[in-house]
Scaffold this active site. Structure first.
Site, PDB file in Angstrom:
ATOM      1  N   GLY A  19     -35.290  11.838  87.027  1.00  0.00           N
ATOM      2  CA  GLY A  19     -34.505  12.378  85.920  1.00  0.00           C
ATOM      3  C   GLY A  19     -35.352  13.175  84.958  1.00  0.00           C
ATOM      4  N   ILE A  20     -36.560  12.699  84.661  1.00  0.00           N
ATOM      5  CA  ILE A  20     -37.458  13.423  83.756  1.00  0.00           C
ATOM      6  C   ILE A  20     -37.949  14.707  84.412  1.00  0.00           C
ATOM      7  CG2 ILE A  20     -39.633  13.308  82.489  1.00  0.00           C
ATOM      8  CD1 ILE A  20     -37.424  11.606  81.303  1.00  0.00           C
ATOM      9  N   ASP A 149     -32.172   4.870 101.563  1.00  0.00           N
ATOM     10  CA  ASP A 149     -31.107   3.965 101.118  1.00  0.00           C
ATOM     11  C   ASP A 149     -29.831   4.279 101.889  1.00  0.00           C
ATOM     12  OD1 ASP A 149     -32.890   3.033  99.257  1.00  0.00           O
ATOM     13  OD2 ASP A 149     -32.012   4.117  97.562  1.00  0.00           O
ATOM     14  N   CYS A 382     -21.913   1.756  65.387  1.00  0.00           N
ATOM     15  CA  CYS A 382     -20.763   1.221  66.111  1.00  0.00           C
ATOM     16  C   CYS A 382     -20.584  -0.263  65.801  1.00  0.00           C
ATOM     17  CB  CYS A 382     -20.901   1.488  67.606  1.00  0.00           C
ATOM     18  SG  CYS A 382     -19.339   1.291  68.510  1.00  0.00           S
ATOM     19  N   HIS A 508     -21.494   7.010  67.488  1.00  0.00           N
ATOM     20  CA  HIS A 508     -22.860   6.899  67.997  1.00  0.00           C
ATOM     21  C   HIS A 508     -23.622   8.200  67.735  1.00  0.00           C
ATOM     22  CE1 HIS A 508     -22.586   3.087  70.334  1.00  0.00           C
ATOM     23  NE2 HIS A 508     -21.294   3.402  70.391  1.00  0.00           N
ATOM     24  N   GLU A 510     -26.687   8.766  67.777  1.00  0.00           N
ATOM     25  CA  GLU A 510     -27.893   8.914  68.595  1.00  0.00           C
ATOM     26  C   GLU A 510     -27.690   9.844  69.780  1.00  0.00           C
ATOM     27  OE1 GLU A 510     -25.942   4.962  70.070  1.00  0.00           O
ATOM     28  OE2 GLU A 510     -26.124   6.112  68.212  1.00  0.00           O
TER      29      GLU A 510
END
Length: 558
Positions: A19-20, A149, A382, A508, A510
């Site tokens: 992901g990074i 997988d 929240c 939220h 953030e």
């Protein structure tokens, strides 16, 4: 220009940082004025992570259009400064749900429904849908899990077919793998990478670029060895060494020539990058002038990823204020057992983030009371707002039995309650108040001072709300409702003015913080916390010399 497609797969182990890497490539392409969208293909059968425990999957990231998604979408948004949508999150569950719905409607004309072609076609359609709806120059697709997988096989087969469908020159396969250091042998080993690539090639996919995760630089000889065994040009064997901060990764990959090689393979123009702002951000991260310690009081604290966006929003604010962030993780249940002072003494600020369920609630309420009475800056998110309201009701309004209807349905004073439209909801997934909603701010309040806007837009993920039957009492006791829905019906922000910083939101914030644009609530919170900290000696750990981006594009550094 036709949209180009990059597929990011992973090998050897999960949590390797695909992901990074995907987000970093997106950042590097954007720095060259290419538009980018990133999506995640997750192989689990859940329709989305909305009903999954944070211990299982970390935080649930919410998009503007109300999708409950994998936390990697948060990285995508923060790195590329581009808002994602429900189109950018795909799971096996959502794929099979869509195909089975079509089968039930008779859309397949009575034919046998199979993994190939029906499931794989649906996967390909989801990738193409992102390209069609947002029309980016490049779509980057991360495939969850690792090669080998069982559950990932339909996704890998779909992306194998994809190159034939859209043209070889329009698709790039990037494989992220591990090159471990074996301390007993005193050397790095390439066999895990070789076996991972062999597994990928057995499926019919030859990687174009290898991104090698390691805890140290790869020697040139090792790159050449992997190039030969994996049939990848040596300049396309990219080192992704462990970094002190994820925000350093795009600069490291730029030095390794990742974007240059990607553009070369996709036959796109080699444009000069502008990473000045990003390099400045990293420089500030590594050369703080002060330190600030923030206590996060939650019940999922043994898995920090459960509060990933909160951590990153705090970090963005700290960087902007030239400060080093230290997070003190506090289990709310421990406060119940040992008292707030034992765990919170010395913290410069306290946050109670979102969550569900009654476990640890009394500890969170005790933490809020401690912040209020000790004049420590407090930010509630929240559930953190709902607990702040319960704390007010019990200790200021003298409603000793006050509670949330979520935890005590028969409470005499349910200061937090369900909206009428939520009363008959049975399914948990995707049924909350989700996504971006407007909020009107009251003038002459802390919220207005921080936002400097009359109407703001923030993302929500909750089912219970402030009970308006108690609003008048709330205001009479000195508290302020500083943000509401535009019609005034829903309470969005509450604050107590007799305090340096005591504010909480039903939404939220953030989710909308960015490295180069910290959220105003978090920036104000860190600013208030810094007022309690003594000045510390200036440290100069600047990495401006090693993070420079002035080298020729595509230069490979070892």
């Amino acid at each position: 220009m036709a949209t180009k497609f990059v597929f990011v797969t992973g090998g050897v182990v999960s949590s390797i940082g695909k992901g990074i890497v995907a987000a970093s490539l997106g950042r590097l392409l954007k720095s060259r004025q290419y538009s980018v969208s990133i999506l995640k293909l997750d192989p689990y059968i859940n329709v989305d992570p909305g009903t999954m425990s944070p211990f299982q999957h970390g935080e649930v990231f919410v998009t503007e259009d109300g999708a409950e998604t994998d936390l990697d979408l948060g990285h995508y948004e923060r790195f590329t400064d581009t808002s994602m949508s429900r189109l950018n999150s795909v799971t096996t569950g959502s794929i099979y749900q869509a195909v089975l719905n079509r089968e039930r409607r008779g859309d397949y004309d009575g034919g046998t429904v199979q993994v190939i072609p029906h499931i794989t076609n649906e996967i390909k359609d989801r990738v193409l849908r992102v390209a069609k709806n947002t029309n980016p120059d490049v779509v980057i697709t991360e495939i969850g899990g690792t090669v080998g997988d069982i559950e990932s096989l339909p996704f890998l087969e779909a992306i194998r077919q994809f190159r034939k469908d859209v043209g070889r020159q329009n698709v790039l396969y990037m494989h992220v793998t591990l090159v471990p250091w074996i301390s007993s042998a005193g050397e790095m080993k390439t066999k895990p990478t070789q076996h991972s690539v062999k597994e990928l090639r057995s499926i019919g996919i030859q990687p174009d670029i290898l991104v090698c995760r390691s805890d140290r630089p790869l020697p040139p000889g090792l790159k050449e060895k992997m190039s030969g065994f994996c049939d990848v040009p040596v300049e396309c064997v990219i080192t992704s060494q462990d970094a002190s901060s994820i925000y350093e990764v795009p600069l490291n990959l730029e030095k390794e020539g990742l974007a240059h090689q990607a553009l070369e393979l996709l036959q796109l123009e080699q444009r000069p990058p502008d990473l000045t702002q990003w390099a400045t951000l990293v420089d500030r991260l590594y050369s703080p002038k002060r330190q600030v310690e923030i206590a996060i009081v939650g019940k999922y604290v043994r898995l920090n990823d459960a509060y990933l966006s909160v951590m990153e929003a705090l970090r963005h604010a700290a960087i902007a204020l030239d400060s080093e962030l230290n997070i003190r993780w506090v289990n709310a249940e421990d406060i119940q057992d040992q008292g707030a002072a034992h765990h919170l003494d010395g913290a410069h600020g306290i946050i109670v983030p979102g969550g569900f369920g009654i476990r640890g609630i009394d500890g969170k309420i005790a933490a809020i009371e401690y912040a209020r009475t000790k004049q420590i800056p407090y930010l509630g998110l929240c559930l953190g707002m709902q607990c702040m309201v319960i704390e007010w009701a019990r200790h200021i309004a003298a409603l000793a039995d006050a509670h949330s209807a979520e935890f005590a349905p028969e409470a005499t004073n349910p200061v937090i309650n369900l909206l009428p439209e939520q009363q008959d909801v049975v399914d948990l997934g995707g049924t909350m108040r989700l996504g971006l909603y407007p909020c009107r701010l009251a003038p002459n309040t802390l919220a207005f001072k921080l936002y400097q806007e009359e109407v703001i837009y923030e993302r929500h993920r909750h089912r219970y709300e402030f009970n308006n039957a108690y609003r008048s009492l709330f205001i009479e006791t000195g508290y302020v409702v500083s943000g509401t829905s535009p019609d005034g019906r829903l309470v969005e922000i509450v604050e107590w003015p007799n305090h340096p910083f005591f504010i909480a939101t039903q939404f939220h914030p953030e989710f909308q913080s960015r490295p180069s644009a910290p959220h105003p609530l978090f920036k104000g919170f860190i600013q208030a916390a810094l007022a309690l900290t003594p000045m510390s000696p200036t440290k100069d750990n600047s990495i401006s010399e090693q993070a420079t981006v002035s080298e020729p594009v595509g230069m490979v550094l070892n």
